[in-house]
Design a protein around this motif. Sequence first.
Motif, PDB file in Angstrom:
ATOM      1  N   UNK A 187     -39.470  -9.525  35.200  1.00 32.34           N
ATOM      2  CA  UNK A 187     -38.141  -9.368  35.801  1.00 32.34           C
ATOM      3  C   UNK A 187     -37.376  -8.218  35.181  1.00 32.34           C
ATOM      4  N   UNK A 188     -37.310  -8.208  33.851  1.00 35.32           N
ATOM      5  CA  UNK A 188     -36.447  -7.216  33.219  1.00 35.32           C
ATOM      6  C   UNK A 188     -36.783  -7.089  31.747  1.00 35.32           C
ATOM      7  N   UNK A 242     -46.015 -15.131  38.668  1.00 37.19           N
ATOM      8  CA  UNK A 242     -45.418 -13.842  38.264  1.00 37.19           C
ATOM      9  C   UNK A 242     -43.950 -13.805  38.657  1.00 37.19           C
ATOM     10  N   UNK A 243     -43.108 -13.432  37.680  1.00 34.93           N
ATOM     11  CA  UNK A 243     -41.675 -13.305  37.959  1.00 34.93           C
ATOM     12  C   UNK A 243     -41.299 -11.846  38.122  1.00 34.93           C
ATOM     13  N   UNK A 244     -40.524 -11.532  39.166  1.00 35.53           N
ATOM     14  CA  UNK A 244     -40.092 -10.132  39.408  1.00 35.53           C
ATOM     15  C   UNK A 244     -38.966 -10.175  40.427  1.00 35.53           C
ATOM     16  N   UNK A 245     -38.274  -9.060  40.562  1.00 35.07           N
ATOM     17  CA  UNK A 245     -37.176  -8.972  41.527  1.00 35.07           C
ATOM     18  C   UNK A 245     -37.636  -8.312  42.813  1.00 35.07           C
ATOM     19  N   UNK A 289     -41.081  -4.944  35.843  1.00 36.26           N
ATOM     20  CA  UNK A 289     -40.712  -4.237  34.627  1.00 36.26           C
ATOM     21  C   UNK A 289     -41.517  -4.811  33.457  1.00 36.26           C
ATOM     22  N   UNK A 290     -42.068  -3.930  32.680  1.00 36.55           N
ATOM     23  CA  UNK A 290     -42.737  -4.363  31.454  1.00 36.55           C
ATOM     24  C   UNK A 290     -41.815  -4.106  30.273  1.00 36.55           C
ATOM     25  N   UNK A 291     -42.182  -4.679  29.133  1.00 38.63           N
ATOM     26  CA  UNK A 291     -41.325  -4.533  27.962  1.00 38.63           C
ATOM     27  C   UNK A 291     -42.171  -4.275  26.729  1.00 38.63           C
ATOM     28  N   UNK A 321     -33.240 -15.508  30.797  1.00 39.05           N
ATOM     29  CA  UNK A 321     -32.627 -14.597  31.760  1.00 39.05           C
ATOM     30  C   UNK A 321     -31.652 -13.667  31.053  1.00 39.05           C
ATOM     31  N   UNK A 322     -31.520 -12.457  31.542  1.00 37.24           N
ATOM     32  CA  UNK A 322     -30.637 -11.488  30.889  1.00 37.24           C
ATOM     33  C   UNK A 322     -29.157 -11.769  31.169  1.00 37.24           C
TER      34      UNK A 322
END
Lengths: 333, 333, 333, 333
Positions: free
Chosen positions: B4-5, B300-303, B313-315, A27-28
């Motif tokens: 997520x981020x 799947x994790x996301x906000x 969000x991809x990274x 987690x960020x």
Amino acid sequence: MQFLSDNAAPVHPSVWEAMRRADATDAPYDNDALSQSLDAAFSDLFGRECAVVWISTGTAANCLALATLVPPYGGVVCHDDAHIEQDEAGAPEFFTHGAKLMLAHGPHAKLTPQNVAAVIDPIRDDVHRVQPTAIAITQATEQGCVYAPGEIAGLVDYARSKGLKVHMDGARFGNAVAHLNCTPADAGPAHGIDTLSFGMIKNGGMGAEALVLFNPASAAEAKRRHKRAGQLQSKGRYLAAQLLAMLKDDLWLANARNANDAAARIAAAAGSRLLHPCEANEVFLRLSVAESERLRQQGFGFYDWGVGAARFVTAWNTDADDAERLAQAIAAL
Amino acid sequence: MQFLSDNAAPVHPSVWEAMRRADATDAPYDNDALSQSLDAAFSDLFGRECAVVWISTGTAANCLALATLVPPYGGVVCHDDAHIEQDEAGAPEFFTHGAKLMLAHGPHAKLTPQNVAAVIDPIRDDVHRVQPTAIAITQATEQGCVYAPGEIAGLVDYARSKGLKVHMDGARFGNAVAHLNCTPADAGPAHGIDTLSFGMIKNGGMGAEALVLFNPASAAEAKRRHKRAGQLQSKGRYLAAQLLAMLKDDLWLANARNANDAAARIAAAAGSRLLHPCEANEVFLRLSVAESERLRQQGFGFYDWGVGAARFVTAWNTDADDAERLAQAIAAL
Amino acid sequence: MQFLSDNAAPVHPSVWEAMRRADATDAPYDNDALSQSLDAAFSDLFGRECAVVWISTGTAANCLALATLVPPYGGVVCHDDAHIEQDEAGAPEFFTHGAKLMLAHGPHAKLTPQNVAAVIDPIRDDVHRVQPTAIAITQATEQGCVYAPGEIAGLVDYARSKGLKVHMDGARFGNAVAHLNCTPADAGPAHGIDTLSFGMIKNGGMGAEALVLFNPASAAEAKRRHKRAGQLQSKGRYLAAQLLAMLKDDLWLANARNANDAAARIAAAAGSRLLHPCEANEVFLRLSVAESERLRQQGFGFYDWGVGAARFVTAWNTDADDAERLAQAIAAL
Amino acid sequence: MQFLSDNAAPVHPSVWEAMRRADATDAPYDNDALSQSLDAAFSDLFGRECAVVWISTGTAANCLALATLVPPYGGVVCHDDAHIEQDEAGAPEFFTHGAKLMLAHGPHAKLTPQNVAAVIDPIRDDVHRVQPTAIAITQATEQGCVYAPGEIAGLVDYARSKGLKVHMDGARFGNAVAHLNCTPADAGPAHGIDTLSFGMIKNGGMGAEALVLFNPASAAEAKRRHKRAGQLQSKGRYLAAQLLAMLKDDLWLANARNANDAAARIAAAAGSRLLHPCEANEVFLRLSVAESERLRQQGFGFYDWGVGAARFVTAWNTDADDAERLAQAIAAL
């Protein structure tokens, strides 16, 4: 052979390893597992409940601590040679929104109830004068000396009797503990200080100091100020990893001991040149320009420290042979 | 599979290597050779003389930039969804000593001369009103959209005609360049912006952003404010190393492309669910609670993003297969 | 015939007399007998213990109040037309060290639990968002309307349920009480507000407002901030004399009634031109450019208020015949 | 017979009259005819173009001046006994957003190029140290002494050679001019100071000081900061009237002469008790506790000034007979 600054030292291999292990996605900010474990780890170290905030510099650690202790219209008594007065570019005033540093004078950059009283006793308690709200001490001091547990206890008692909070700038806290050969608690926290910036960067870390709040209820405010100061890094797990690596098997203490030992070797050769007792990892010497020149020609790097003096700093990685060579060179001057 | 981020992504291997190479002792703060080479490296990248300050967070980068552009009694026009308004805990007010954010409204979190004018035209020029001094735009925007070079040029021209400075929050600047397929200069700097925070952390770095000052004469002030904000790390070479590693062989661009490609794949599957054009590495979708739940059950994790919406969000390290799996899962809803 | 601003009105003769009587030498700052009697005088007026600080402007009164209620990292919900947002040049941010004003929307410049909730309910309670700490309401509002006692009570109850403090900007508090025909306590203080700036200057004073603190324990802090803001005048007895003269025989109320009566006469003639109910001493009218011109040609002074509208303000000394003349001129448009 | 403070003196009858004449309705804030005439009146007095801002206290005048000269990250050299250091509750830090006061030491509260150099020469020019940006001197000083024109000229030249701005705190500027028997320009403005707070309140005014800006281009910024600090009173014509009344027929000078003459009479009787030359309207005497007690029993009011000393202040209205009586009582001790 570099004795300029422990700030220039590399990162300890164990710290590198811990950082690499933190690379897995988590987690960020400070929501990762490592960051979340810091309170417990430091509470354990000090035998006392505390909250811990990782932060990228000692400047920010000290000033954020002060901001939680002192209102904008308050004052902080510190030594006139204190780092927060001399070398932090007005950061205390920035973080506290303008609180005033009130300067005490005394040998070895140490505060005592007496020299603090000389500052605060003449201050009339009216609205025209800034009122002192806290004192800030440095362990080890900016002149390489260490407060004994009894000195800390005496200062905290005095501060309490005057209604003052106590912050400890522990940029070289590990070196102080190594010198005192006491528990980390006894070098400060056990005696009732409110906040401690526990320096890890000079001592083997990369970019993480521990701001320790002994009033855990103040953590919520500290964390808001931390974010507001642009200090809440998004990949905080790498900072937490550094702090935890330093705690593991007391790496911080082993590193500090190495630095102190090297400094002690140098100081032992300095004799009457010593300007202050060498109790941590800094050696301040009387040294003429010609003498300084001679040492530099032999390859030793160090800073002049005012006129006719010089500062030598050892670090966690200072080679004992290098220290020995410097000691001999000084003795031979 | 985490969407997520990009803040949670690991550090790119090339960045790790560059940091390790920086481990040799060098001068502290930003006096090391790596830090000293940054101005030239970025001037080269942008084809324009600039000064660069490494800094630990985007929050600090943006707010320090604003502090050099805006007096305490001035104002900054930004979008009401701008990160500096929504997610930086009052840091702009802290760094600028109380300048006011003035909120413009418009689709896709974009400023235009029209929506800025709607904010500033009604402001009487008298001492009772805070006067606008700068505008701040985000490239890519907080809603995942990108300003075309012509849009930037138009905004800067407009700003100049009103006497306003221009800051660009480039937390995802690399993603914008990747989308535009233009030079990095053309995505902002070439059109006369004053300052840019070029985000590296989300895009493969660890804890170093580049604050780019296109008026190099302002670097002296910026560096004083940087130190005063507790941002001048003592082992700065590790931050400089990150930035240089990102520049080397345009790693920043390759990383951004990977993230954008993954996002594009997801967006393509989303059809009419898309809330904004997907032009960078964020995908905003209309999604019911039940649908969100279904995706989460598939791992799947996301906000959630307000009510009935979600953000993915991809990274730099998002696996194309993971993106494909998410795309299919969305299509199957 | 001037209806530009109650700020332009002269000083009431009774205030002049009280100031002249204060001319005898007395202790400086607020140590004189008159200043020392203020707490009791206002506690008596409101039937509730309070501390009072004289202060030279409403700007300073409001912002000093907010500084005692809100930390630098907090937020204040106010109406988007509130004077502290629109007309105080960033003074709230200056006095609070950067707290954020959070803007609610609704008719007549009034806050309600509903429009406050629309602002604060979406704010996530995390460190990235500025958290609301207080609400600020204006009695009478910037659009000339008055909160009924029940409305105040409802707002304070709501604020308390959310952990928010309540400040009342009472630049025209006297006009509000005159309209409500209630006790001064019932117009605000009785319902639990924390601070009130009780405006005296527009209403017959010269340069003294009363900052009323209903938590008298906060007076010590307020007085430090007051001095630090350069507001502690050395001949404070002349300010205290103004406030006491305004309280004597309820001069503040008689003056406010005169202003309200004149405004009511004008509003009665305005019919459907009225933009807001006229409940204090301001009348906001729909008025074309041509109509405005016609009134000005007849010698009436007033401000345009945006496009197609105008504001007429009456004062403690507005002549009833002048108001009648204006009323007839408006009716004749 | 009161010699506590010139702050306690009444308002001069001519000032009262001018204020009463200002009672006619005029434009609010500083848009009235009187306020608008101040620049010309003071430019005329000093034979040099300047801009003038009325302001309610010397605290605010000094600190607002500093805010226009010094950035938040700068420093101001002043004497350790300067009013801005000792008696303004941190207002300089508040108005400047945290600039640091840097304390010089020397007799009679005077700065000299030598004692300023002792402060600033050791300051390394790097980002770790706050850099001096201005010096602030007090005319007459806090110890009742006056800078000769040549001393001012020398200090300003020195300051310019170091890139420093110069502010003059003229709380008792009139007394200094009266002592020097020179033009008001020659007591400071003619030698190139940047800003002057010309004190009128102690010298016969009520609540208006003149902040004089010798760089008129800085007036726009100063007026924004003035409003933002809650100093822009809505009925400003009463403040302008005070300043103009003080200028008329050099009332300020006649008043200062009366105060100085009374002080000189007292000082003449004090002989070796005098702690500083009496050059303005303050007399500092060595006085034992028993002696102080004896004077107080004879009805003389004054402040102890540290241990074994006392301060006697005369004012524009000090009766010559009272001064004579005090002089005799001191002689008789």
